[in-house]
Design a protein around this motif. Structure first.
Motif, mmCIF file in Angstrom:
data_model
loop_
_atom_site.group_PDB
_atom_site.id
_atom_site.type_symbol
_atom_site.label_atom_id
_atom_site.label_comp_id
_atom_site.label_asym_id
_atom_site.label_seq_id
_atom_site.Cartn_x
_atom_site.Cartn_y
_atom_site.Cartn_z
ATOM 1 N N VAL A 81 0.935 -1.269 0.026
ATOM 2 C CA VAL A 81 -0.068 0.011 -0.005
ATOM 3 C C VAL A 81 0.818 1.183 0.012
ATOM 4 C CG1 VAL A 81 -1.653 1.524 1.052
ATOM 5 C CG2 VAL A 81 -1.902 -0.953 1.094
ATOM 6 N N TRP A 82 1.983 1.337 0.836
ATOM 7 C CA TRP A 82 2.705 2.538 0.865
ATOM 8 C C TRP A 82 3.271 2.542 -0.510
ATOM 9 C CZ3 TRP A 82 0.152 3.706 4.570
ATOM 10 C CH2 TRP A 82 0.318 2.990 6.082
ATOM 11 N N ALA A 83 3.853 1.382 -1.159
ATOM 12 C CA ALA A 83 4.500 1.643 -2.363
ATOM 13 C C ALA A 83 3.537 2.115 -3.650
ATOM 14 C CB ALA A 83 5.083 0.169 -2.883
ATOM 15 N N ALA A 84 2.489 1.525 -3.493
ATOM 16 C CA ALA A 84 1.283 2.216 -4.542
ATOM 17 C C ALA A 84 1.032 3.283 -4.402
ATOM 18 C CB ALA A 84 0.302 1.090 -4.492
ATOM 19 N N ALA A 85 0.798 3.980 -3.022
ATOM 20 C CA ALA A 85 0.512 5.125 -2.794
ATOM 21 C C ALA A 85 1.642 5.921 -3.496
ATOM 22 C CB ALA A 85 0.302 5.565 -1.241
ATOM 23 N N HIS A 86 2.910 5.921 -3.132
ATOM 24 C CA HIS A 86 4.027 6.693 -3.527
ATOM 25 C C HIS A 86 3.988 6.831 -4.907
ATOM 26 C CE1 HIS A 86 8.042 8.554 -3.062
ATOM 27 N NE2 HIS A 86 8.428 7.930 -4.229
ATOM 28 N N ALA A 87 3.717 5.649 -5.695
ATOM 29 C CA ALA A 87 3.603 5.495 -7.098
ATOM 30 C C ALA A 87 2.600 6.553 -7.714
ATOM 31 C CB ALA A 87 3.556 4.287 -7.456
ATOM 32 N N ARG A 88 1.456 6.532 -6.952
ATOM 33 C CA ARG A 88 0.447 7.334 -7.382
ATOM 34 C C ARG A 88 0.835 8.819 -7.245
ATOM 35 N NH1 ARG A 88 -5.200 7.490 -8.268
ATOM 36 N NH2 ARG A 88 -6.269 9.450 -7.719
ATOM 37 N N LEU A 89 1.334 9.191 -6.098
ATOM 38 C CA LEU A 89 1.654 10.750 -5.903
ATOM 39 C C LEU A 89 2.894 11.224 -6.683
ATOM 40 C CD1 LEU A 89 1.657 10.517 -1.750
ATOM 41 C CD2 LEU A 89 0.031 11.885 -3.266
ATOM 42 N N HIS A 90 3.774 10.158 -7.101
ATOM 43 C CA HIS A 90 4.973 10.650 -7.880
ATOM 44 C C HIS A 90 4.894 10.361 -9.425
ATOM 45 C CE1 HIS A 90 6.860 12.292 -4.417
ATOM 46 N NE2 HIS A 90 6.279 11.162 -3.877
ATOM 47 N N ASP A 91 3.528 9.734 -9.732
ATOM 48 C CA ASP A 91 3.577 9.564 -11.130
ATOM 49 C C ASP A 91 4.414 8.423 -11.485
ATOM 50 O OD1 ASP A 91 1.693 9.634 -13.484
ATOM 51 O OD2 ASP A 91 2.927 11.158 -14.495
ATOM 52 N N ILE A 92 4.477 7.467 -10.968
ATOM 53 C CA ILE A 92 5.414 6.277 -11.255
ATOM 54 C C ILE A 92 4.580 5.178 -11.820
ATOM 55 C CG2 ILE A 92 7.018 4.537 -10.536
ATOM 56 C CD1 ILE A 92 7.845 6.536 -8.137
ATOM 57 N N GLY A 93 5.116 4.907 -12.914
ATOM 58 C CA GLY A 93 4.252 3.681 -13.439
ATOM 59 C C GLY A 93 4.851 2.172 -13.065
ATOM 60 N N ALA B 1 -1.851 11.443 5.454
ATOM 61 C CA ALA B 1 -2.456 11.100 6.860
ATOM 62 C C ALA B 1 -3.715 10.403 6.845
ATOM 63 C CB ALA B 1 -2.547 12.584 7.673
ATOM 64 N N ASP B 2 -4.639 10.579 5.765
ATOM 65 C CA ASP B 2 -5.831 9.812 5.811
ATOM 66 C C ASP B 2 -5.461 8.329 5.344
ATOM 67 O OD1 ASP B 2 -5.128 10.774 3.239
ATOM 68 O OD2 ASP B 2 -7.093 11.131 2.677
ATOM 69 N N LEU B 3 -4.579 8.063 4.573
ATOM 70 C CA LEU B 3 -4.503 6.785 4.129
ATOM 71 C C LEU B 3 -3.765 6.056 5.187
ATOM 72 C CD1 LEU B 3 -4.114 4.765 1.790
ATOM 73 C CD2 LEU B 3 -1.900 5.631 1.204
ATOM 74 N N ARG B 4 -2.652 6.710 5.939
ATOM 75 C CA ARG B 4 -2.107 6.108 7.071
ATOM 76 C C ARG B 4 -3.039 5.766 8.168
ATOM 77 N NH1 ARG B 4 1.395 10.071 8.088
ATOM 78 N NH2 ARG B 4 0.285 11.288 9.655
ATOM 79 N N GLU B 5 -3.891 6.559 8.365
ATOM 80 C CA GLU B 5 -4.875 6.397 9.554
ATOM 81 C C GLU B 5 -5.757 5.168 9.006
ATOM 82 O OE1 GLU B 5 -8.903 8.407 11.654
ATOM 83 O OE2 GLU B 5 -7.183 9.612 10.746
ATOM 84 N N GLU B 6 -6.245 5.006 7.815
ATOM 85 C CA GLU B 6 -7.061 3.679 7.403
ATOM 86 C C GLU B 6 -6.333 2.738 7.504
ATOM 87 O OE1 GLU B 6 -9.616 2.706 3.448
ATOM 88 O OE2 GLU B 6 -8.499 4.467 3.408
ATOM 89 N N VAL B 7 -5.099 2.842 7.055
ATOM 90 C CA VAL B 7 -4.131 1.304 6.640
ATOM 91 C C VAL B 7 -3.749 0.963 8.112
ATOM 92 C CG1 VAL B 7 -2.309 0.444 5.660
ATOM 93 C CG2 VAL B 7 -3.564 2.022 4.363
ATOM 94 N N LEU B 8 -3.458 1.722 9.016
ATOM 95 C CA LEU B 8 -3.025 1.378 10.439
ATOM 96 C C LEU B 8 -4.350 0.847 11.156
ATOM 97 C CD1 LEU B 8 -0.370 4.089 11.320
ATOM 98 C CD2 LEU B 8 -0.069 1.631 10.427
ATOM 99 N N ALA B 9 -5.528 1.351 10.898
ATOM 100 C CA ALA B 9 -6.798 0.634 11.426
ATOM 101 C C ALA B 9 -7.062 -0.944 10.872
ATOM 102 C CB ALA B 9 -7.873 1.728 11.436
#
Length: 199
Positions: free
Chosen positions: A38-50, A144-152
């Motif tokens: 999840v952290w990897a996919a989020a970083h890819a989305r934020l930085h436009d990494i295919g 922050a919202d993703l972090r909260e959701e994923v850790l829960a």
């Protein structure tokens, strides 16, 4: 950003990799593997990494399989053992030899200090995300919202204590491995100070 914004692959290989991880990992290591993706996919989305979502997911599920008693190797570092397990798993999944090798590479490289994104986007993303989840590196970049959701949904449980013990054991038995170097450079202290455990 939340989980619905991310590419969460649902293929036969992904489901089987999750099943293997759930069978052999502790609950803490299983949740860590999910968060790594999840952290990897989020970083890819934020930085436009295919990236290849199936390859990254399978690699994330299996990247620490070499730490388990059943797949621990006394002759090679745990990331290399995990890479070999992934190669065999991917052969069973019908992947081409080239794609099997990519899974092996991604898992081995997750222990590198840095993986160039232009050379290996999946390796880059897994190296980054596992560093976030274990040693707390660049966790401020997780929304922050993703972090909260994923850790829960996938709580950290005893990952700090468990992983510190695993890497210390690997470092003691295989002092020339990257795990051995991590132990000597103070990874236990970095794990204990991970901001994700204070969320």
């Amino acid at each position: 950003m939340n989980l619905t914004d991310l590419v969460l692959p649902d293929t036969a290989a992904c489901r089987a990799a999750y099943e293997v991880a759930a069978r052999y990992h502790s609950p803490s290591l299983l949740n860590h593997s999910i968060r790594a993706y999840v952290w990897a996919a989020a970083h890819a989305r934020l930085h436009d990494i295919g990236f290849d979502a199936e390859l990254l997911y399978v690699s994330a599920m299996l990247h620490d399989i070499g730490l388990t008693a059943e797949f621990d190797s006394h002759t090679v570092p745990y990331e290399e053992a995990g890479g070999h397990v992934a190669w065999a798993f991917c052969a069973g999944a019908g992947w081409s030899p080239e794609r099997r090798q990519r899974a092996h590479e991604v898992i081995v490289r997750h222990m590198w200090a840095e993986v160039p994104v232009e050379e290996d986007p999946e390796g880059h993303l897994l190296e980054l995300s596992t560093g976030m989840d274990i040693s707390g590196r660049r966790t401020d970049e997780i929304p922050a919202d993703l972090r909260e959701e994923v850790l829960a949904r996938h709580p950290r449980l005893d990952i700090a204590k468990e992983f510190a013990a695993c890497v210390a054991d690997q470092g003691e038995r295989k002092p020339s491995s990257l795990a051995g170097g991590f132990v000597r450079s103070g990874i236990a202290e970095r794990i204990a100070a991970n901001p994700l455990d204070r969320s």
